[in-house]
Design an enzyme around this catalytic site. Structure first.
Site, mmCIF file in Angstrom:
data_model
loop_
_atom_site.group_PDB
_atom_site.id
_atom_site.type_symbol
_atom_site.label_atom_id
_atom_site.label_comp_id
_atom_site.label_asym_id
_atom_site.label_seq_id
_atom_site.Cartn_x
_atom_site.Cartn_y
_atom_site.Cartn_z
ATOM 1 N N HIS A 162 37.950 27.930 49.791
ATOM 2 C CA HIS A 162 38.954 28.189 48.763
ATOM 3 C C HIS A 162 39.174 26.931 47.927
ATOM 4 O O HIS A 162 39.343 25.838 48.466
ATOM 5 C CB HIS A 162 40.280 28.615 49.416
ATOM 6 C CG HIS A 162 41.345 28.988 48.428
ATOM 7 N ND1 HIS A 162 41.142 29.896 47.415
ATOM 8 C CD2 HIS A 162 42.633 28.554 48.299
ATOM 9 C CE1 HIS A 162 42.265 30.018 46.705
ATOM 10 N NE2 HIS A 162 43.170 29.216 47.214
ATOM 11 N N ASP A 179 47.662 26.271 43.469
ATOM 12 C CA ASP A 179 46.802 27.175 44.228
ATOM 13 C C ASP A 179 46.917 28.557 43.603
ATOM 14 O O ASP A 179 48.018 29.099 43.488
ATOM 15 C CB ASP A 179 47.255 27.192 45.694
ATOM 16 C CG ASP A 179 46.473 28.175 46.555
ATOM 17 O OD1 ASP A 179 45.499 28.776 46.063
ATOM 18 O OD2 ASP A 179 46.854 28.345 47.727
ATOM 19 N N CYS A 234 38.554 31.868 42.859
ATOM 20 C CA CYS A 234 39.344 30.645 43.021
ATOM 21 C C CYS A 234 38.724 29.460 42.282
ATOM 22 O O CYS A 234 39.439 28.637 41.694
ATOM 23 C CB CYS A 234 39.562 30.313 44.490
ATOM 24 S SG CYS A 234 38.040 30.156 45.463
#
Length: 276
Positions: A162, A179, A234
């Site tokens: 990620h 994030d 991501c």
């Protein structure tokens, strides 16, 4: 004529800046004060992107950026539903560095930025533990004084599964974590604090006081930062967040923008420059 030119420039700047730009800088909002609307690729540019994404020899070198080759296998990670790899991300980081450097040299009113590669955080904090010595020479090799920058951008590959972004915001005295899944920083801001203190001690020969006026911020959905709604974008969210920060732009892109932003990145890498 000079007065007319200055008036036109002021009007354009007023349109470009958000009306509450000064307020935003004082609140717990992500950096970014301008509206940036990426232009649509032209028909010819779209055709060029489609040609680049055609199947072929995975090892074929399509282009090279700062001595890093981009192969057909690498560029295929920009197709829909694919995870971006380090080569694509680091070549895009090089384009961001180039854009930031050119803007600074031209005297544009943008943040003074330094961007680390995707390997920096891993070398600093996960080899196998925090080791400043692993990255001690990075800023010297880059010929950059971090303490002359407004913003230091740190791509983070969490567990090789990620992508997130850490920021050392020297202008606003903040350590920030962005994030696209709005998760916890997991101690990563503490790592960046420790790094900044070690870097100051090493390069300036004196301790750095990161007292109460320095804060840690992990952005959530409530802060309006872009949210990822699938399991594979991501790297795109992280890369485009970094781009918007370099442009001092409001983080207002969404998941729906990702297909076009992927194709835009293909084109930008092929041209070795960001587009407007």
């Amino acid at each position: 004529l000079r007065e007319a030119a200055e008036a036109a420039a002021a009007a354009a700047e007023q349109e470009f800046f958000e009306p509450d730009a000064d307020d935003v800088l004082d609140e717990n909002f992500p950096p970014g004060r301008r509206r940036f609307e990426p232009r649509q690729l032209t028909e010819a540019e779209e055709a060029a992107v489609s040609e680049i994404l055609q199947p072929g020899n995975p090892a074929e070198k399509l282009f090279e950026i700062n001595n890093t080759p981009i192969t057909r296998k690498d560029i295929a990670t920009l197709k829909p539903l694919e995870w971006l790899n380090d080569e694509v991300i680091n070549c895009f980081v090089e384009l961001l560095r180039q854009h930031a450097s050119e803007a600074e040299q031209a005297g544009e009113p943008l943040p003074k930025v330094h961007i680390f590669s995707s390997l920096f955080y891993t070398k600093l904090a996960e080899s196998p533990e925090y080791t400043y010595g692993n990255v001690r020479r990075w800023t010297k090799r880059a010929k950059v004084d971090l303490f002359s920058r407004d913003l230091v951008i740190v791509p983070i590959n969490q567990g090789n599964s990620h992508w997130t972004l850490g920021l050392i915001n020297l202008r606003q005295k903040r350590f920030e974590f962005i994030d696209s899944m709005h998760g916890s920083d997991g101690g990563r801001l503490a790592v960046l604090r420790r790094y900044l203190k070690d870097e100051h001690q090493d390069k300036k020969g004196a301790p750095l006081d990161l007292g109460e006026d320095w804060v840690d911020i992990s952005y959530t959905a409530a802060d309006g930062t872009p949210r990822q709604t699938n399991g594979f974008d991501c790297g795109m969210f992280m890369s485009r967040t970094a781009e918007y920060l370099v442009r001092d732009a409001v983080l207002d892109f969404t998941q729906a923008d990702m297909p076009n932003l992927r194709r835009r990145m293909v084109f930008e890498l092929s041209q070795k420059a960001l587009t407007d």
